[in-house]
Design a protein around this motif. Structure first.
Motif, PDB file in Angstrom:
ATOM      1  N   ASN A  88       0.864  -1.183   0.000  1.00 60.53           N
ATOM      2  CA  ASN A  88       0.000   0.000   0.000  1.00 60.53           C
ATOM      3  C   ASN A  88       0.905   1.240   0.000  1.00 60.53           C
ATOM      4  O   ASN A  88       1.578   1.525   0.993  1.00 60.53           O
ATOM      5  CB  ASN A  88      -0.925  -0.011   1.218  1.00 60.53           C
ATOM      6  CG  ASN A  88      -1.940   1.110   1.147  1.00 60.53           C
ATOM      7  OD1 ASN A  88      -1.600   2.234   0.814  1.00 60.53           O
ATOM      8  ND2 ASN A  88      -3.195   0.792   1.460  1.00 60.53           N
ATOM      9  N   THR A  90       0.371   4.275   0.216  1.00 62.34           N
ATOM     10  CA  THR A  90       0.097   5.308   1.219  1.00 62.34           C
ATOM     11  C   THR A  90       0.895   5.031   2.492  1.00 62.34           C
ATOM     12  O   THR A  90       1.501   5.929   3.073  1.00 62.34           O
ATOM     13  CB  THR A  90      -1.407   5.345   1.557  1.00 62.34           C
ATOM     14  OG1 THR A  90      -2.140   5.420   0.336  1.00 62.34           O
ATOM     15  CG2 THR A  90      -1.742   6.527   2.423  1.00 62.34           C
ATOM     16  N   PHE A  91       0.895   3.769   2.916  1.00 61.58           N
ATOM     17  CA  PHE A  91       1.603   3.417   4.144  1.00 61.58           C
ATOM     18  C   PHE A  91       3.103   3.272   3.908  1.00 61.58           C
ATOM     19  O   PHE A  91       3.912   3.565   4.789  1.00 61.58           O
ATOM     20  CB  PHE A  91       1.038   2.111   4.729  1.00 61.58           C
ATOM     21  CG  PHE A  91      -0.285   2.298   5.397  1.00 61.58           C
ATOM     22  CD1 PHE A  91      -0.359   2.783   6.698  1.00 61.58           C
ATOM     23  CD2 PHE A  91      -1.469   2.016   4.732  1.00 61.58           C
ATOM     24  CE1 PHE A  91      -1.583   2.978   7.320  1.00 61.58           C
ATOM     25  CE2 PHE A  91      -2.697   2.199   5.355  1.00 61.58           C
ATOM     26  CZ  PHE A  91      -2.757   2.679   6.647  1.00 61.58           C
ATOM     27  N   ALA A 102      -2.686   8.258   7.382  1.00 61.34           N
ATOM     28  CA  ALA A 102      -3.028   6.830   7.296  1.00 61.34           C
ATOM     29  C   ALA A 102      -2.476   6.074   8.510  1.00 61.34           C
ATOM     30  O   ALA A 102      -3.188   5.274   9.137  1.00 61.34           O
ATOM     31  CB  ALA A 102      -2.488   6.237   6.005  1.00 61.34           C
TER      32      ALA A 102
HETATM   33  C1  LIG Z   1      -4.140   1.899   1.310  1.00 61.48           C
HETATM   34  O1  LIG Z   1      -4.470   2.503   2.525  1.00 61.48           O
HETATM   35  C2  LIG Z   1      -5.359   3.604   2.424  1.00 61.48           C
HETATM   36  C3  LIG Z   1      -5.486   4.245   3.769  1.00 61.48           C
HETATM   37  O2  LIG Z   1      -6.019   3.350   4.712  1.00 61.48           O
HETATM   38  C4  LIG Z   1      -6.675   3.120   1.860  1.00 61.48           C
HETATM   39  O3  LIG Z   1      -7.559   4.188   1.728  1.00 61.48           O
HETATM   40  C5  LIG Z   1      -6.440   2.449   0.524  1.00 61.48           C
HETATM   41  O4  LIG Z   1      -7.646   1.879   0.050  1.00 61.48           O
HETATM   42  C6  LIG Z   1      -5.378   1.374   0.621  1.00 61.48           C
HETATM   43  N1  LIG Z   1      -5.021   0.921  -0.696  1.00 61.48           N
HETATM   44  C7  LIG Z   1      -4.910  -0.370  -1.018  1.00 61.48           C
HETATM   45  C8  LIG Z   1      -4.464  -0.670  -2.396  1.00 61.48           C
HETATM   46  O5  LIG Z   1      -5.134  -1.264  -0.218  1.00 61.48           O
END
Ligand SMILES: *[C@@H]1O[C@H](CO)[C@@H](O)[C@H](O)[C@H]1NC(C)=O
Length: 263
Positions: A88, A90-91, A102
């Motif tokens: 992910n 974002t993380f 996040a």
């Molecule tokens: C990654 O994490 C964000 C924040 O929690 C979330 O909104 C997003 O759906 C996630 N993306 C995936 C590919 O799992």
């Protein structure tokens, strides 16, 4: 009117033949039935008392095991879920507003602490938590303590990267670029960013709900912090996993922690 004669279930050995229902009167077999019932009840009582004694001795021999179950009885039953771990961005990304948000959102309101009345905590054999008021203490849930630690390492790491870049190059970039092997440094940083997200998912997956109490500052005073030391967790056997993996190993030139990055 048909008379049904009592017929005991056959037991092993000679007894059956001697005490054939044909040679006993109904009164005799009723008395025997009564006696047998009493004996069964007596045996059951002896068995229950024996088991209770054994359990008591076991709990005295391993007091911590007994205490853990008292403590964890405060936690509800938690269902198992199958969850595919995915990268992910974002993380895994560098420190910015979105990724910090996040990470912060992983910690519930209350900062991962639960509130317990001092009497309830005592009833469940918990040492004192962090005092909230005269009747209540707060206790940390291990999973949030773990996420907190990983998040702190992440913030510290990226702060160090920024400082490094500030010292060694002009404008601050988000990733460390060393003087010699910029490409390798960049790759290692990407690897580390992956590690933060990977460990985040590992911690959430393990979902360790062990209740952690306040640190004992050593002089008998109860600290206002939780360090998690001295708290028993329920763990899978590291030795079994190590032995299995080593026994069925795939030959590999790399050893230890850092060499695992294949170059
Ligand atoms: C990654 O994490 C964000 C924040 O929690 C979330 O909104 C997003 O759906 C996630 N993306 C995936 C590919 O799992």
């Amino acid at each position: 009117m048909a008379v049904f004669q009592y017929k005991p279930l056959p037991t092993e050995g000679e007894d059956d033949k001697e005490k054939s229902p044909l040679t006993t009167t109904p009164a005799q077999s009723k008395a025997e039935h009564h006696e047998r019932t009493l004996k069964t009840i007596f045996a059951a009582c002896v068995f229950v008392i024996f088991c209770g004694g054994v359990l008591l001795i076991l709990s005295l021999m391993e007091p911590e095991k007994g205490l853990r179950s008292f403590r964890q009885a405060l936690i509800p039953e938690i269902a198992m879920e199958n969850f595919v771990w995915e990268n992910n961005k974002t993380f895994a990304g560098t420190v910015d507003e979105e990724s910090n948000h996040a990470w912060d959102s992983l910690i519930p309101p209350g900062h991962g602490f639960i509130l317990l009345s001092k009497s309830k905590a005592k009833k469940h054999h918990l040492p004192p938590g962090i005092s909230v008021d005269e009747n209540h203490d707060r206790y940390s849930i291990s999973m949030y303590h773990q996420i907190h630690c990983l998040g702190m390492i992440r913030l510290g790491y990226f702060a160090a990267v920024d400082r490094f870049n500030g010292l060694h190059s002009g404008p601050s970039t988000k990733r460390p670029v060393g003087n010699q092997d910029e490409h390798a440094a960049h790759r290692d940083t990407l690897h580390l960013e992956h590690c933060f997200d990977y460990l985040r998912q590992a911690i959430l997956c393990a979902g360790d709900t062990t209740i952690e109490w306040a640190r004992d500052s050593g002089d008998g005073e109860i600290d206002s912090q939780v360090d998690g030391w001295g708290v028993e967790h329920q763990c899978r056997s590291t030795k079994t996993i190590y032995d299995f993996t080593a026994k069925h190993r795939a030959e590999n030139d790399a050893e230890g922690i850092a060499n695992v990055i294949q170059r």
